[in-house]
Design a protein around this motif. Sequence first.
Motif, PDB file in Angstrom:
ATOM      1  N   GLU A 157       0.903  -1.240  -0.002  1.00  0.00           N
ATOM      2  CA  GLU A 157       0.043   0.140  -0.038  1.00  0.00           C
ATOM      3  C   GLU A 157       0.887   1.348   0.001  1.00  0.00           C
ATOM      4  OE1 GLU A 157      -3.610  -0.075   2.516  1.00  0.00           O
ATOM      5  OE2 GLU A 157      -2.806  -2.029   3.226  1.00  0.00           O
ATOM      6  N   ASP A 158       0.709   1.912  -0.991  1.00  0.00           N
ATOM      7  CA  ASP A 158       1.560   3.304  -1.110  1.00  0.00           C
ATOM      8  C   ASP A 158       0.923   4.384  -0.121  1.00  0.00           C
ATOM      9  OD1 ASP A 158       3.409   4.923  -1.943  1.00  0.00           O
ATOM     10  OD2 ASP A 158       2.049   5.713  -3.812  1.00  0.00           O
ATOM     11  N   ARG A 159       1.078   4.306   1.011  1.00  0.00           N
ATOM     12  CA  ARG A 159       0.759   5.067   2.019  1.00  0.00           C
ATOM     13  C   ARG A 159       1.543   5.124   3.207  1.00  0.00           C
ATOM     14  NH1 ARG A 159      -3.034   3.225   6.076  1.00  0.00           N
ATOM     15  NH2 ARG A 159      -3.520   1.125   5.678  1.00  0.00           N
ATOM     16  N   TYR A 160       1.314   6.290   4.083  1.00  0.00           N
ATOM     17  CA  TYR A 160       2.013   6.206   5.550  1.00  0.00           C
ATOM     18  C   TYR A 160       0.926   5.678   6.389  1.00  0.00           C
ATOM     19  CZ  TYR A 160       5.558   9.193   3.422  1.00  0.00           C
ATOM     20  OH  TYR A 160       6.560   9.693   2.668  1.00  0.00           O
ATOM     21  N   PHE A 161       1.398   4.942   7.615  1.00  0.00           N
ATOM     22  CA  PHE A 161       0.665   4.191   8.508  1.00  0.00           C
ATOM     23  C   PHE A 161       0.432   4.941   9.880  1.00  0.00           C
ATOM     24  CE2 PHE A 161       1.408   0.928   5.627  1.00  0.00           C
ATOM     25  CZ  PHE A 161       0.292   0.208   5.659  1.00  0.00           C
ATOM     26  N   ALA A 162      -0.435   5.161  10.281  1.00  0.00           N
ATOM     27  CA  ALA A 162      -0.788   6.029  11.765  1.00  0.00           C
ATOM     28  C   ALA A 162      -1.262   4.768  12.690  1.00  0.00           C
ATOM     29  CB  ALA A 162      -1.860   7.127  11.608  1.00  0.00           C
ATOM     30  N   ARG A 163      -1.621   5.140  13.722  1.00  0.00           N
ATOM     31  CA  ARG A 163      -2.278   4.274  14.940  1.00  0.00           C
ATOM     32  C   ARG A 163      -3.806   4.194  14.591  1.00  0.00           C
ATOM     33  NH1 ARG A 163       0.548   3.646  19.792  1.00  0.00           N
ATOM     34  NH2 ARG A 163       2.313   4.965  20.009  1.00  0.00           N
ATOM     35  N   ASP A 164      -4.157   3.002  14.488  1.00  0.00           N
ATOM     36  CA  ASP A 164      -5.885   2.623  14.035  1.00  0.00           C
ATOM     37  C   ASP A 164      -6.385   2.737  15.301  1.00  0.00           C
ATOM     38  OD1 ASP A 164      -6.156   2.169  11.281  1.00  0.00           O
ATOM     39  OD2 ASP A 164      -4.402   0.985  11.372  1.00  0.00           O
ATOM     40  N   PRO A 165      -7.663   2.823  15.309  1.00  0.00           N
ATOM     41  CA  PRO A 165      -8.645   2.903  16.674  1.00  0.00           C
ATOM     42  C   PRO A 165      -8.395   1.379  17.541  1.00  0.00           C
ATOM     43  CG  PRO A 165     -10.013   3.863  14.647  1.00  0.00           C
ATOM     44  CD  PRO A 165      -8.751   3.203  14.301  1.00  0.00           C
ATOM     45  N   MET A 166      -8.622   1.514  18.684  1.00  0.00           N
ATOM     46  CA  MET A 166      -8.329   0.210  19.589  1.00  0.00           C
ATOM     47  C   MET A 166      -9.405  -0.590  19.251  1.00  0.00           C
ATOM     48  SD  MET A 166      -6.367  -0.439  22.280  1.00  0.00           S
ATOM     49  CE  MET A 166      -5.852   0.926  22.782  1.00  0.00           C
ATOM     50  N   ALA A 167     -10.635  -0.340  18.875  1.00  0.00           N
ATOM     51  CA  ALA A 167     -11.756  -1.123  18.703  1.00  0.00           C
ATOM     52  C   ALA A 167     -11.203  -1.829  17.394  1.00  0.00           C
ATOM     53  CB  ALA A 167     -13.146  -0.199  18.482  1.00  0.00           C
ATOM     54  N   ASP A 168     -10.808  -1.221  16.571  1.00  0.00           N
ATOM     55  CA  ASP A 168     -10.442  -1.921  15.157  1.00  0.00           C
ATOM     56  C   ASP A 168      -9.546  -2.981  15.198  1.00  0.00           C
ATOM     57  OD1 ASP A 168     -12.450  -0.162  13.974  1.00  0.00           O
ATOM     58  OD2 ASP A 168     -10.977   1.006  12.856  1.00  0.00           O
ATOM     59  N   VAL A 169      -8.257  -2.706  16.067  1.00  0.00           N
ATOM     60  CA  VAL A 169      -7.265  -3.591  16.424  1.00  0.00           C
ATOM     61  C   VAL A 169      -7.858  -4.926  17.254  1.00  0.00           C
ATOM     62  CG1 VAL A 169      -5.119  -4.057  17.303  1.00  0.00           C
ATOM     63  CG2 VAL A 169      -5.714  -1.867  16.082  1.00  0.00           C
ATOM     64  N   TYR A 170      -8.530  -4.613  18.349  1.00  0.00           N
ATOM     65  CA  TYR A 170      -8.918  -5.805  18.899  1.00  0.00           C
ATOM     66  C   TYR A 170     -10.191  -6.576  18.098  1.00  0.00           C
ATOM     67  CZ  TYR A 170      -6.719  -5.178  23.425  1.00  0.00           C
ATOM     68  OH  TYR A 170      -5.689  -5.338  24.186  1.00  0.00           O
ATOM     69  N   GLY A 171     -10.992  -5.733  17.322  1.00  0.00           N
ATOM     70  CA  GLY A 171     -11.955  -6.396  16.593  1.00  0.00           C
ATOM     71  C   GLY A 171     -11.321  -7.288  15.543  1.00  0.00           C
ATOM     72  N   GLN A 172     -10.294  -6.934  14.847  1.00  0.00           N
ATOM     73  CA  GLN A 172      -9.268  -7.904  14.233  1.00  0.00           C
ATOM     74  C   GLN A 172      -8.795  -9.111  14.990  1.00  0.00           C
ATOM     75  OE1 GLN A 172      -9.010  -7.292  10.657  1.00  0.00           O
ATOM     76  NE2 GLN A 172      -8.549  -9.311  10.796  1.00  0.00           N
ATOM     77  N   MET A 173      -8.441  -8.760  15.850  1.00  0.00           N
ATOM     78  CA  MET A 173      -8.039 -10.042  16.671  1.00  0.00           C
ATOM     79  C   MET A 173      -9.039 -11.082  16.917  1.00  0.00           C
ATOM     80  SD  MET A 173      -5.829  -8.523  19.819  1.00  0.00           S
ATOM     81  CE  MET A 173      -5.241  -6.906  19.717  1.00  0.00           C
ATOM     82  N   VAL A 174     -10.324 -10.491  17.343  1.00  0.00           N
ATOM     83  CA  VAL A 174     -11.521 -11.365  17.500  1.00  0.00           C
ATOM     84  C   VAL A 174     -11.762 -12.142  15.886  1.00  0.00           C
ATOM     85  CG1 VAL A 174     -13.893 -11.641  17.958  1.00  0.00           C
ATOM     86  CG2 VAL A 174     -12.558 -10.349  19.506  1.00  0.00           C
ATOM     87  N   GLU A 175     -11.820 -11.270  14.923  1.00  0.00           N
ATOM     88  CA  GLU A 175     -12.199 -12.017  13.915  1.00  0.00           C
ATOM     89  C   GLU A 175     -11.083 -12.866  13.383  1.00  0.00           C
ATOM     90  OE1 GLU A 175     -12.416 -10.358   9.320  1.00  0.00           O
ATOM     91  OE2 GLU A 175     -12.846  -9.040  10.908  1.00  0.00           O
ATOM     92  N   ASP A 176      -9.849 -12.584  13.551  1.00  0.00           N
ATOM     93  CA  ASP A 176      -8.889 -13.619  13.049  1.00  0.00           C
ATOM     94  C   ASP A 176      -8.827 -14.967  14.067  1.00  0.00           C
ATOM     95  OD1 ASP A 176      -7.711 -11.858  11.371  1.00  0.00           O
ATOM     96  OD2 ASP A 176      -5.895 -11.661  12.455  1.00  0.00           O
TER      97      ASP A 176
END
Length: 531
Positions: free
Chosen positions: A213-232
Amino acid sequence: MKNRITHIGILVLILLACVACGDFLEERSQNMAYVENVSDLDELLIGEAYLSGGLTMDSIDADLISNWASILSVSSVNRVYFPYIHILDDDSEEYVSGGYMGTTEKNYLRMKGERLHTWQADPFYDSEMLEIKDLNWSDYYKRIAALNSIIFQVGELRGGEDDKDLCNRVEGEAYFLRAQCYFWLANLYARPYCKATADTDPCIPLKTSEVVEDRYFARDPMADVYGQMVEDLQHAITSLRGIPQTTKYRTNQAAAFALLSRVYLYMEEYEQAIACADSVLKKDYKLLDLNDYKRGNSAVYVNSPETIFTHGPNIMAIIHAPAIRYTAAIYRTSTFTSSSDLMECFDATDLRRTAFFIQRASPAEGYRCVKTRFDIDEVSDIMAIRLPEVYLNKAEAQALAGMDDQARITIQELRAKRFRAADLNPVTESGEALVNFIRDERRRELCYEGHRWFDLRRYAVNSVYPFTKSIEHVSLEVVNNTQITVRGKYVLKPYPEDIAAYMLPIPSSAIDFNNGMLVNEVRNNREIINE
């Protein structure tokens, strides 16, 4: 199928893709690796996703590594992951041992983890202000990049693959390992999960696509990161259903349920945490009865009936090293030992005192942890998933959900294997007192397994029964080559008063590469308090 390449070519492409992430999400290589079959991906999981062991020893006179920079900064196979997790919390204190050499006021080798142990503004420097490169951040995102590619490739190959079970296992293991990577990154480099503010609290960058991805990365929201853990982990549970575990060094469905119960507990989703724990408790694991423990054996070992899964190193023998030998002389050196605060948590009749610890040369020198003896079958001190945690997850979730009777039953099942029958007292606490009792049991059972620092963080933001405390770490010195005295102490204030110190700073290389999009909270320097 797309253009096929040789097995060696597969390894080269993945390796290039992973090395390109060395400065964090620096993915300049191919968008994806073209593989020949799922067996190739299975091998890549071992080489690029599972953590290797190493650096384990358990001998009082062992030659040990003194330079923390060397165990934090070494590359690939010999990397020690997150050793500082054992020295940040209230279970650890400084320890000095060895012979007398030299004439300086502090004549032992300076502790390389001192600035981490004292929560300094720039913790990744040693006491002589030489930088300790925190390669764990970039290494974990390299692993995530490899897992993203593996997950994608399994999907691409599934239709033409005869071995459906192999597809499911590789996919399930990859989802599990990606969730575990994000769990550790989130709990080291960001604030604890707070249910009330999770939608807006910044966490860590989230990257799940296999493409560049041709972009810079920032901190994503806490809910999104934990939501991804749950989904995985939910994906892992589905994919690993019915897949036998051939070795405890490869994950399985029970491990996915266990980790998901932990994640739900952190998120204060108590019903889900209990349900996931119950799914593990139905499987063929059982608690080890410490009434049968024989002194000198490992209390935690791979083939224990309560070990579900493990990978990665165990370095407690180094963290609690009694001395460092150089040629014919033993220099004084500063390492760490079990804090008096931790040891005072154990009742005299608690069998874990004998099974988990050994007293040093004299009672005044305290105890070092010997839960696993590192003989042949190694158990990690940070990445292992054991059945006792599942009981503790369930009991805490039940107590926080107001299910006091059930919580008392659950915690007593664990305690029955940790005390002689004559010494096992009934659990009579309720409400907040019961929650605190279970949290103390968690501290005793899971000490030096990578839980305590994360637990203290999440307790502080719990919406039902929050708990905070100050932590004091004493600094020692040698006077006149004869006496070990207290130089002073460093104090970590309770979480609400010292928030930034409860997370590690993202490395400057990652911040620079992402053009300042990543931001660290300001950490203050901490002065020694003389008494």
